[in-house]
Motif scaffolding. Sequence first.
Motif, PDB file in Angstrom:
ATOM      1  N   SER A   1       8.247   9.471   7.689  1.00 38.21           N
ATOM      2  CA  SER A   1       8.650  10.886   7.624  1.00 38.21           C
ATOM      3  C   SER A   1       8.751  11.340   6.171  1.00 38.21           C
ATOM      4  O   SER A   1       8.357  12.453   5.815  1.00 38.21           O
ATOM      5  CB  SER A   1       9.993  11.103   8.320  1.00 38.21           C
ATOM      6  OG  SER A   1       9.885  10.878   9.705  1.00 38.21           O
ATOM      7  N   THR A   2       9.295  10.473   5.338  1.00 39.62           N
ATOM      8  CA  THR A   2       9.435  10.817   3.920  1.00 39.62           C
ATOM      9  C   THR A   2       8.070  11.070   3.292  1.00 39.62           C
ATOM     10  O   THR A   2       7.876  12.058   2.570  1.00 39.62           O
ATOM     11  CB  THR A   2      10.159   9.670   3.184  1.00 39.62           C
ATOM     12  OG1 THR A   2      11.442   9.475   3.781  1.00 39.62           O
ATOM     13  CG2 THR A   2      10.311   9.994   1.703  1.00 39.62           C
ATOM     14  N   LEU A   3       7.114  10.192   3.589  1.00 38.53           N
ATOM     15  CA  LEU A   3       5.771  10.379   3.035  1.00 38.53           C
ATOM     16  C   LEU A   3       5.120  11.647   3.594  1.00 38.53           C
ATOM     17  O   LEU A   3       4.411  12.352   2.883  1.00 38.53           O
ATOM     18  CB  LEU A   3       4.895   9.157   3.321  1.00 38.53           C
ATOM     19  CG  LEU A   3       5.302   7.886   2.578  1.00 38.53           C
ATOM     20  CD1 LEU A   3       4.389   6.725   2.968  1.00 38.53           C
ATOM     21  CD2 LEU A   3       5.267   8.089   1.053  1.00 38.53           C
TER      22      LEU A   3
ATOM     23  N   PRO B   1       0.795  -1.234   0.000  1.00 41.75           N
ATOM     24  CA  PRO B   1       0.000   0.000   0.000  1.00 41.75           C
ATOM     25  C   PRO B   1       0.828   1.285   0.000  1.00 41.75           C
ATOM     26  O   PRO B   1       0.378   2.318  -0.528  1.00 41.75           O
ATOM     27  CB  PRO B   1      -0.815  -0.102   1.296  1.00 41.75           C
ATOM     28  CG  PRO B   1      -0.017  -0.985   2.194  1.00 41.75           C
ATOM     29  CD  PRO B   1       0.696  -1.959   1.292  1.00 41.75           C
ATOM     30  N   LEU B   2       2.034   1.248   0.570  1.00 43.92           N
ATOM     31  CA  LEU B   2       2.802   2.495   0.748  1.00 43.92           C
ATOM     32  C   LEU B   2       3.089   3.203  -0.576  1.00 43.92           C
ATOM     33  O   LEU B   2       3.109   4.422  -0.637  1.00 43.92           O
ATOM     34  CB  LEU B   2       4.130   2.203   1.455  1.00 43.92           C
ATOM     35  CG  LEU B   2       4.090   2.202   2.979  1.00 43.92           C
ATOM     36  CD1 LEU B   2       5.416   1.716   3.523  1.00 43.92           C
ATOM     37  CD2 LEU B   2       3.781   3.591   3.511  1.00 43.92           C
ATOM     38  N   ALA B   3       3.314   2.401  -1.626  1.00 42.45           N
ATOM     39  CA  ALA B   3       3.680   2.995  -2.913  1.00 42.45           C
ATOM     40  C   ALA B   3       2.553   3.843  -3.499  1.00 42.45           C
ATOM     41  O   ALA B   3       2.788   4.681  -4.369  1.00 42.45           O
ATOM     42  CB  ALA B   3       4.065   1.885  -3.892  1.00 42.45           C
ATOM     43  N   LEU B   4       1.320   3.621  -3.013  1.00 43.01           N
ATOM     44  CA  LEU B   4       0.200   4.390  -3.574  1.00 43.01           C
ATOM     45  C   LEU B   4       0.137   5.811  -3.028  1.00 43.01           C
ATOM     46  O   LEU B   4      -0.506   6.681  -3.622  1.00 43.01           O
ATOM     47  CB  LEU B   4      -1.122   3.673  -3.271  1.00 43.01           C
ATOM     48  CG  LEU B   4      -1.234   2.251  -3.829  1.00 43.01           C
ATOM     49  CD1 LEU B   4      -2.581   1.651  -3.448  1.00 43.01           C
ATOM     50  CD2 LEU B   4      -1.054   2.248  -5.349  1.00 43.01           C
TER      51      LEU B   4
ATOM     52  N   HIS C   1       6.660  14.365   4.468  1.00 40.19           N
ATOM     53  CA  HIS C   1       7.264  15.474   3.722  1.00 40.19           C
ATOM     54  C   HIS C   1       6.644  15.594   2.327  1.00 40.19           C
ATOM     55  O   HIS C   1       6.200  16.663   1.921  1.00 40.19           O
ATOM     56  CB  HIS C   1       8.777  15.252   3.556  1.00 40.19           C
ATOM     57  CG  HIS C   1       9.601  15.668   4.742  1.00 40.19           C
ATOM     58  ND1 HIS C   1       9.627  16.961   5.203  1.00 40.19           N
ATOM     59  CD2 HIS C   1      10.437  14.977   5.539  1.00 40.19           C
ATOM     60  CE1 HIS C   1      10.450  17.047   6.244  1.00 40.19           C
ATOM     61  NE2 HIS C   1      10.951  15.841   6.473  1.00 40.19           N
ATOM     62  N   LEU C   2       6.637  14.483   1.597  1.00 35.37           N
ATOM     63  CA  LEU C   2       6.234  14.540   0.185  1.00 35.37           C
ATOM     64  C   LEU C   2       4.755  14.904   0.020  1.00 35.37           C
ATOM     65  O   LEU C   2       4.366  15.470  -0.999  1.00 35.37           O
ATOM     66  CB  LEU C   2       6.509  13.203  -0.516  1.00 35.37           C
ATOM     67  CG  LEU C   2       7.978  12.874  -0.772  1.00 35.37           C
ATOM     68  CD1 LEU C   2       8.099  11.465  -1.344  1.00 35.37           C
ATOM     69  CD2 LEU C   2       8.620  13.880  -1.733  1.00 35.37           C
TER      70      LEU C   2
ATOM     71  N   PRO D   1       2.529   8.410  -2.457  1.00 37.03           N
ATOM     72  CA  PRO D   1       3.072   9.521  -3.246  1.00 37.03           C
ATOM     73  C   PRO D   1       2.336   9.711  -4.573  1.00 37.03           C
ATOM     74  O   PRO D   1       2.182  10.836  -5.048  1.00 37.03           O
ATOM     75  CB  PRO D   1       4.535   9.121  -3.501  1.00 37.03           C
ATOM     76  CG  PRO D   1       4.760   7.817  -2.839  1.00 37.03           C
ATOM     77  CD  PRO D   1       3.528   7.368  -2.161  1.00 37.03           C
ATOM     78  N   LEU D   2       1.870   8.600  -5.115  1.00 35.90           N
ATOM     79  CA  LEU D   2       1.126   8.632  -6.367  1.00 35.90           C
ATOM     80  C   LEU D   2      -0.171   9.425  -6.235  1.00 35.90           C
ATOM     81  O   LEU D   2      -0.453  10.340  -7.020  1.00 35.90           O
ATOM     82  CB  LEU D   2       0.809   7.173  -6.699  1.00 35.90           C
ATOM     83  CG  LEU D   2       0.196   6.816  -8.010  1.00 35.90           C
ATOM     84  CD1 LEU D   2       1.159   7.122  -9.131  1.00 35.90           C
ATOM     85  CD2 LEU D   2      -0.141   5.319  -8.009  1.00 35.90           C
TER      86      LEU D   2
ATOM     87  N   CYS E   1      15.708  11.923   9.287  1.00 38.95           N
ATOM     88  CA  CYS E   1      14.926  12.940   8.563  1.00 38.95           C
ATOM     89  C   CYS E   1      14.752  14.202   9.399  1.00 38.95           C
ATOM     90  O   CYS E   1      14.561  14.127  10.613  1.00 38.95           O
ATOM     91  CB  CYS E   1      13.536  12.405   8.232  1.00 38.95           C
ATOM     92  SG  CYS E   1      13.561  10.800   7.413  1.00 38.95           S
TER      93      CYS E   1
ATOM     94  N   GLN F   1       0.284  13.196  -5.276  1.00 38.86           N
ATOM     95  CA  GLN F   1       0.712  14.034  -6.378  1.00 38.86           C
ATOM     96  C   GLN F   1      -0.489  14.536  -7.188  1.00 38.86           C
ATOM     97  O   GLN F   1      -0.446  15.590  -7.798  1.00 38.86           O
ATOM     98  CB  GLN F   1       1.665  13.201  -7.258  1.00 38.86           C
ATOM     99  CG  GLN F   1       2.178  13.855  -8.498  1.00 38.86           C
ATOM    100  CD  GLN F   1       2.929  15.128  -8.185  1.00 38.86           C
ATOM    101  OE1 GLN F   1       3.268  15.430  -7.040  1.00 38.86           O
ATOM    102  NE2 GLN F   1       3.181  15.926  -9.224  1.00 38.86           N
TER     103      GLN F   1
ATOM    104  N   ARG G   1      11.710   6.404   9.026  1.00 42.58           N
ATOM    105  CA  ARG G   1      12.137   7.201   7.874  1.00 42.58           C
ATOM    106  C   ARG G   1      11.132   7.113   6.729  1.00 42.58           C
ATOM    107  O   ARG G   1      10.857   8.103   6.055  1.00 42.58           O
ATOM    108  CB  ARG G   1      13.527   6.745   7.406  1.00 42.58           C
ATOM    109  CG  ARG G   1      14.073   7.640   6.302  1.00 42.58           C
ATOM    110  CD  ARG G   1      15.503   7.282   5.946  1.00 42.58           C
ATOM    111  NE  ARG G   1      15.600   6.029   5.233  1.00 42.58           N
ATOM    112  CZ  ARG G   1      16.429   5.797   4.217  1.00 42.58           C
ATOM    113  NH1 ARG G   1      17.236   6.762   3.795  1.00 42.58           N
ATOM    114  NH2 ARG G   1      16.482   4.635   3.632  1.00 42.58           N
ATOM    115  N   ARG G   2      10.579   5.930   6.499  1.00 40.45           N
ATOM    116  CA  ARG G   2       9.564   5.809   5.436  1.00 40.45           C
ATOM    117  C   ARG G   2       8.398   6.757   5.669  1.00 40.45           C
ATOM    118  O   ARG G   2       7.921   7.423   4.761  1.00 40.45           O
ATOM    119  CB  ARG G   2       8.989   4.391   5.409  1.00 40.45           C
ATOM    120  CG  ARG G   2       9.830   3.396   4.686  1.00 40.45           C
ATOM    121  CD  ARG G   2       9.025   2.106   4.438  1.00 40.45           C
ATOM    122  NE  ARG G   2       9.869   0.939   4.549  1.00 40.45           N
ATOM    123  CZ  ARG G   2      10.740   0.548   3.616  1.00 40.45           C
ATOM    124  NH1 ARG G   2      10.885   1.229   2.501  1.00 40.45           N
ATOM    125  NH2 ARG G   2      11.482  -0.521   3.787  1.00 40.45           N
TER     126      ARG G   2
END
Lengths: 459, 459
Positions: free
Chosen positions: B121-123, B86-89, B125-126, B91-92, B215, B95, B118-119
Motif C-alpha cells: 500500500s505504501t508503494l 527488489p522493493l527498495a528500487l 501511494h508513493l 520508490p527510487l 493504510c 521518483q 502495508r509495504r
Amino acid sequence: MASNLIRFNAFQMNAAGHQSPGLWAHPRDRSHHYREAAHWVELAQLLERGLFDSVFLADVLGVYDVYRGSLDASLRHATQVPLNDPLALVPLMAQATTHLGFGVTCALTYEHPYPFARRMSTLDHLTGGRVGWNIVTGYLDSAARNLGLDRQLAHDDRYDLADEYMEVVYKLWEQSWDDDAVRLDKAGRVFTDPAKVHAIAHHGPHFQVPGIHLCEPSPQRTPVLYQAGTSSRGKAFAARHAECVFMSGPSQTVIARQVDSLRSALAEAGRPPGSLRIFTQALVITGESEAQAQDKLADYQRYIDIDASLTLLSGWTGVDFSRYPLDATIEYMDTEAGRSALASFSAADPSRRWTMREAAEFVGLGGRGPVLVGSPTQVADQLEDWIDRTGIDGFNLTYALSHETMEDVVRWVVPELQRRGRYRTAYTPGSLRHKLFAQGDRLPAEHAGRQVKLGTTTS
Amino acid sequence: MASNLIRFNAFQMNAAGHQSPGLWAHPRDRSHHYREAAHWVELAQLLERGLFDSVFLADVLGVYDVYRGSLDASLRHATQVPLNDPLALVPLMAQATTHLGFGVTCALTYEHPYPFARRMSTLDHLTGGRVGWNIVTGYLDSAARNLGLDRQLAHDDRYDLADEYMEVVYKLWEQSWDDDAVRLDKAGRVFTDPAKVHAIAHHGPHFQVPGIHLCEPSPQRTPVLYQAGTSSRGKAFAARHAECVFMSGPSQTVIARQVDSLRSALAEAGRPPGSLRIFTQALVITGESEAQAQDKLADYQRYIDIDASLTLLSGWTGVDFSRYPLDATIEYMDTEAGRSALASFSAADPSRRWTMREAAEFVGLGGRGPVLVGSPTQVADQLEDWIDRTGIDGFNLTYALSHETMEDVVRWVVPELQRRGRYRTAYTPGSLRHKLFAQGDRLPAEHAGRQVKLGTTTS
C-alpha cells in the motif's frame, strides 16, 4: 566534528500528525501529504540544507486502542493511523540528497532476520552508507495480534530474542563476506571468490540460519544502530548494541539522570565513552523575534486535542485514561501504571500537582519532550543549556507543524548556533557512521557486532 | 489501447547478470552497478522514453546450490548472487519517472500478510498507483532453510497457503477502509470517520488477522497482480488471481499451448478474456542493420558460460547436471526431472537431438526465451509474428548487456513498431492497472479480490 557541537535529527513518521496530536488540523500543517513522494523529497532537501545528521522515522505496526478500549479516537484524530511503511521513504529521500542520514525503525519481532538483513544491506548500498536502524522489540499488543500471536512476548523474553536476532544479523553483515570477496574480474571471469564467502551456520533457540548473506558488503556493513529503550533490560541492550540512543523526557533532571545511567552501563559493557551519541526529543518554536515565537505557540496551542493526547498516552502506558476525570491527579490513579505515568510529568515541574488534563496538554504539543520557545538567540541559549547540563549530544527534533517547524529551525536556529561555533558549517564527507564518530564506515572493533564468530551460538 | 498493440516490460533483477549468465563479464556490461541508485534511475528513465509498461523485478531469497551440490559456481559466475532486495528500487525509480509501472516479486511464504500489505500500500501511494506484485510461492529449498524450515512446503501446500494469504491481503486492501473513510476535515477535526474503517476479523488455518489495515486506500488498492506459475495448480491460481502472467519458453508452439490453456482456465474461473495480459520472455539483439545485429550476437556469444548456465538450469530443475557429460542427450538422463528439462529444449527445435551443452548454450543467452536477432524491421517482423501466432499481449524483455540491450530496443525497435501502428506513441494517463486495461484503477468487480467478505473465511 568536536563533541561540543550540537547535532540535529528530525523526528518523523510516515503518517499525519505524529508527536503533536491534534495539530494536523492546523490550516498550515501539511503532514497529511505523507502519502506523496514530493512531501518527503522536500523535507529531505530542507534538512540537508540545515545540515541535519539524519531524519529519524518512527514506526509501530499496530494501533492505539487502549483509550476507551477502541480505536475510534485514534482514527478520528489520526494518532499514528493511517500509517505507512517507513522503509520505502529511504531510497526516495536518499535519491534527493547527498549527505542526510536515515534512521529507520524496524521491529525485530515482526520479520525474520534473514530477509531483514538483506533489506538493510540493500538500503545501505543504495544510499552509499547512510542508513541507520532503530532496533525496536515491539510494544503494541494490537500489532502482535495481527501477526497471529495472542499478545506480544513478555518484556524480558523480547530482549532475549532480540539478542539472538542481533547475533544473526551481525554474522550476516559482518562475517559472511570478506572485504575482498568480490573480485569483479571480467577477464578472469570471476565475480566473487567462493573461498571468501562463508555460511554463517547459525543454530540458536529462536533462529536457524545455515547459509550465506545474499548481499555483498555494503559501505557500513551493519547500519548505524539506534535504540530507545530506557528500562533496565533495555538499557543493558543499548549499552551492548546501540551507537545512538534516543530519549524523551520533560526535564533536564530526568534526561541527565538517564544519560549518566546509560554512560555508566556503556563503560561496564567495555565500550569507550565516545562510542555513543545521545539525542533527546524536543520541539522548537521560533521566528524572527520572541513575540513572533510566542504568537506561534499560542496559535499552535489552540489545536492541542486532549482526546487525541489521551489516546497516545493510553497506548504508551497501557492505562485507559478515559476511566478518570480530566482533573484527576496522581492520588486518583488506581493502578501503578497510572501513577507512574502522571509521576513522570511531575518531574517536568515538581512545584505543581499535575492533573490528567495538564499531562494531556503537555503531550499535545511536542509529545514527551520539552518545548523550547523564543527568538533564535533564546532558543539557542536553551539548546546549549540542555546540552551542557545533561551530557546529550543533540536533539531529536519533532514538529508542531509539518514542515513549518523544520523550516523555522533551519532558517533561524541553525545560523545562530553556527555563529556560536556550536553547529557544523559543512558536512563531513562519508557514511552516516563516519559523520557521527569520525572513525570510518565500520562498527568499531570492540563493538559486539565485530565479536561474533561464525558457527558459534551464544544463548 | 487496442489489443493488437505490442506491450513491453523490462525483465530485471537487483543483481548482476540475471538471464544471460556469464555476460556480466562482457566489457560493455554494466549490470554490476546494480548496487548504485544512479544505475536504476538511468534504466527507469530509458524505459519511460521507450513507453514500456513496466519494469519487472525478479527475486529469489536463496542461492543456486544444486549444481555440484555447492554454491561455488553461483558465486564465481554471479548467477543471481549477490542479490539485493527488489522493493527498495521502486520508490527510487518511481521518483525519476511519471508513467513507468513496477512489477515486484515478493514470495508470500517469507513474510506475514499483515506487514506485507502495508509495504505494498505504501508503494502504491508513493508511486501514485504504479505498483504491481508478482506473487511467488517460493521455490528454492536454500531460502526455506535460512528461514528456519527444513525445506520449503510441498508444491500444492504452498498454493493452499497462498490462497489464504491472498484472502487476507484482499480483505486488508479492498474491504478494511471505505472509499470515503478519510474525511480530512480540519475544521471539524475529523481525519478519519471511524464508522467507515472495518476490522477484517480474519481467522483461518494459517493466519489470524483480527484488525484493520494500517493504510488508507491507495490509488489501486490491490497492486496489479502478476503471476508466473505454469503447473496445473499454478495455472488455477493464476486464473483466479493474476491480471498479468509471465511465461517463458523456447518456441511459439510451446507458448501458444500455454496461452490457450491459461485463457481456458480464465474462462472457467468466470473472468472475461480481456482481464488478463500475457507476456513471454524474449531477448532482442538489434542495431542499425542486420549485419550489425549479427556482429553483436557473435560478440555476446563469446561470453556465454556453460558452467554458469548449468548452475541456473540445475537450480531451476533440481537436477545436478554436473553428473552428466556435456554431450549427454535425453537418453542419458536417469531422472524424470532431467529428461523433462532436456525435452523442454527439444520443443525449440525438434529436428535435432539436444545435448546438455546445447541446452546450456541456449540458456546462456536470454535464459529460457527466444533470441530475436536482426535489423529493426526484421525484429519487428518476429515480434509481430510471435504476438499474432501465440495470442500473447507483449514481451518480458531480458537483456544480454545492461543497459545496452534496452537502449537498442528503445532506439531501434520501438520506432519501427510505432511506424507500423503496433506500439503506443504516448502513455495513457493513470495508474498501472488503467494503462493495462483502460477500465480504471481498481480490480474489476468480478475479480476474486473484490468478492472477499469481512469476517468470513474460506477453507
